[in-house]
Design an enzyme around this catalytic site. Structure first.
Site, PDB file in Angstrom:
ATOM      1  N   HIS A 187      -2.132  -0.811   0.163  1.00  0.00           N
ATOM      2  CA  HIS A 187      -0.766  -0.136  -0.029  1.00  0.00           C
ATOM      3  C   HIS A 187      -0.138   0.434   1.212  1.00  0.00           C
ATOM      4  CE1 HIS A 187      -1.171  -0.366  -4.306  1.00  0.00           C
ATOM      5  NE2 HIS A 187      -2.202   0.309  -4.379  1.00  0.00           N
TER       6      HIS A 187
ATOM      7  N   CYS B  60       3.352  -2.850   1.212  1.00  0.00           N
ATOM      8  CA  CYS B  60       4.433  -2.449   0.842  1.00  0.00           C
ATOM      9  C   CYS B  60       5.027  -1.438   2.073  1.00  0.00           C
ATOM     10  CB  CYS B  60       4.561  -1.656  -0.463  1.00  0.00           C
ATOM     11  SG  CYS B  60       4.596  -2.653  -1.993  1.00  0.00           S
TER      12      CYS B  60
END
Length: 554
Positions: free
Chosen positions: A410, A450
């Site tokens: 992430h 991301c």
């Protein structure tokens, strides 16, 4: 002498079931050394422990007292050495200075040291003396020195066969020594060194001005063969004066390479009537000199490989020396409980799993391994473990031609996350990769994460990293799955768009395009992809000063 009997009584009291607790307190590094010292004297046992250690490397024990089901090196040794295993294991633990383990077994270190680590390093009690000498060499050589030795000896004596080992971490030199034993590059011989052959190592040390390493082997051979063959000893008083102790040992007049007993390619001539302490005849000297000249020529040829492939417009990356591909794969996430880190956690907790990331991991591993890169794969590392692992891999890349770091996790703008949901600045990662170990070498950083939101963290780099000069960041290529402020799309079954495209196009264009051009194609390929209303745009940055071509595929 009373304490010796006490130690012997304690040794005899050790039960085979005690060994499972011993192994829990040993890290992988210590198990490698123990495996070498205990199993290395014969080809068959060397082959067994070699394969065991290679498998164990995939999930190495930490030495923190936690049971490791895949580590039974000591217990296996006890089952095949039913009469001597206690004596050998205790001496081996003393040689590697496993003081904590010995204390748990009830031994006093000072007493163990006096018995098993005398002032004369060539003396061994139960462990094979040559294995002890080789272990000492492993401890004294730097990783860079060990790497050069492995490459040159493999090139001279094994060539393409060396690729079958599939082990490239030179900090574990004992693994390569075990491999050489199984391939007859060196031979250990019996306890009195009958049948030993380490001439290849002695010659290497001489050619490369590693005289202290050569001396360890020469003195060990001379001392232990002297005990067997009746080599004339100096008087006890002379020995004591020479070594600073009252122990008995032969005093050797320095020979150019090794004692005269090493003849006929390193093995003792069974038909020779020469005494082991005799002077080499002229034919032996001529043969030895020719062998050294041949080895020197081979060493120079290996050193010239760099020049053969050097082009002013491209980096030199050789298949066998390509480097590591470090893959940090974050699949399972949790919230760190440390109150000092609470303000760094994301406001909305991450889902517990990043489904599909294992597909990305396996694709990257298989792709870059096909170019000769050594895969180093870690799953679910905390933020501190991430930084430690990257630093460690960078340091180990000193004698490699390049480095690839892949981070699958992430992320938010400017950061990537450890599995404990604590962020790590991408700038910090770049600063670590800018270490002098990789100066002038191409470095590729691939990030699948991301970059949409602003992370609750100061992403500025630390003071130590701010001191880096701009040119330290040269030769670095960074490829990210998404531009700042956007998400990176990942399919839960087939993996991420970015990694899928990168692997596909790298495999397609690797022989004709360099990495900067390939990544341009990746950007175009991902940008035109649509899934309902979802789309994304990768981004890259480069300080490369030459073309970054991957080496030929294996």
């Amino acid at each position: 002498m009373a304490y010796r009997r006490t130690i012997m009584d304690r040794i005899n009291d050790i039960d085979i079931e005690d060994l499972q607790y011993v192994e829990r307190d040993l890290c992988f590094y210590e198990l490698v050394s123990l495996g070498f010292l205990l199993y290395g004297r014969e080809k068959t046992t060397s082959e067994y422990i070699l394969q065991k250690l290679i498998v164990l490397q995939q999930n190495p024990p930490k030495g923190n007292g936690v049971e490791s089901a895949n580590s039974d090196i000591l217990r296996k040794y006890a089952t095949i050495n039913t009469h001597t295993w206690q004596l050998n294991i205790i001496e081996a633990l003393a040689i590697i200075r496993a003081k904590k383990v010995l204390r748990k077994l009830g031994f006093v270190w000072s007493e163990v040291r006096d018995i098993y680590l005398p002032h004369l390093p060539e003396i061994s009690v139960h462990i094979h003396p040559l294995l002890k000498a080789l272990y000492k060499i492993c401890e004294r050589l730097t990783i860079a020195q060990a790497g050069r030795m492995v490459m040159q000896i493999n090139e001279m004596h094994l060539r393409h066969e060396a690729q079958h080992l599939r082990f490239y971490d030179y900090s574990y030199l004992e693994v390569f020594l075990l491999f050489w034993i199984t391939r007859d590059v060196i031979a250990i011989g019996d306890q009195n060194l009958q049948g030993e052959d380490v001439l290849n190592l002695i010659s290497y040390f001489k050619v490369n001005d590693l005289d202290s390493m050569k001396t360890i082997l020469v003195e060990t051979i001379n001392h232990n063969r002297g005990r067997r063959d009746g080599t004339i000893m100096a008087s006890d008083s002379n020995c004591a004066a020479a070594k600073g102790t009252n122990a008995k040992t032969p005093v050797v007049v320095a020979a150019p390479v090794s004692p005269a007993v090493v003849t006929n390619g390193g093995r003792q001539d069974a038909d020779s009537n020469q005494d082991s302490g005799a002077v080499m005849d002229s034919q032996d000297m001529l043969s030895r000199e020719q062998g050294q000249q041949q080895m020197s020529s081979q060493v120079n040829r290996v050193a010239d490989i760099h020049d053969e492939f050097d082009h002013t417009e491209r980096y030199v990356i050789r298949t066998q020396q390509a480097g590591y591909v470090l893959i940090i794969n974050q699949r399972e996430f949790y919230q760190d409980k440390n109150p000092e880190l609470k303000n760094l956690l994301p406001k909305i907790p991450f889902k517990k799993q990043r489904a599909g990331t294992d597909v990305d991991r396996d694709q990257l591993r298989d792709l870059f391994a096909s170019f000769g890169y050594t895969p180093v794969v870690y799953n679910n590392l905390s933020h501190e473990e991430m930084l430690h692992t990257i630093r460690d891999t960078v340091k180990r890349s000193l004698i490699r031609d390049s480095l690839i770091v892949c981070i699958l996790t992430h992320g938010m703008e400017g950061v990537v996350y450890g599995c404990n949901s604590v962020p790590v600045s991408i700038n910090t990662i770049k600063a670590i990769m800018a270490d002098d170990s990789l100066r002038g070498k191409p470095k590729l950083l691939i990030i699948q994460a991301c970059q949409k939101n602003i992370a609750p963290v100061d992403t500025s780099i630390s003071n130590s990293e701010q001191n880096l000069q701009p040119d330290a960041y040269a030769d670095m290529l960074t490829a990210m799955s998404s531009i700042p402020g956007t998400e990176a799309i990942r399919h839960t079954m087939t993996g991420s768009w970015f990694i899928e495209s990168l692997c596909k196009l790298t495999a397609k264009w690797c022989s004709r395009k360099h990495m900067l051009d390939i990544l341009t194609n990746v950007t175009a390929d991902v940008a035109k992809r649509r899934d309902q209303q979802e789309y994304m745009l990768p981004i890259m940055s480069s300080t490369l000063r030459k073309d970054f071509f991957l080496p030929p595929r294996i």
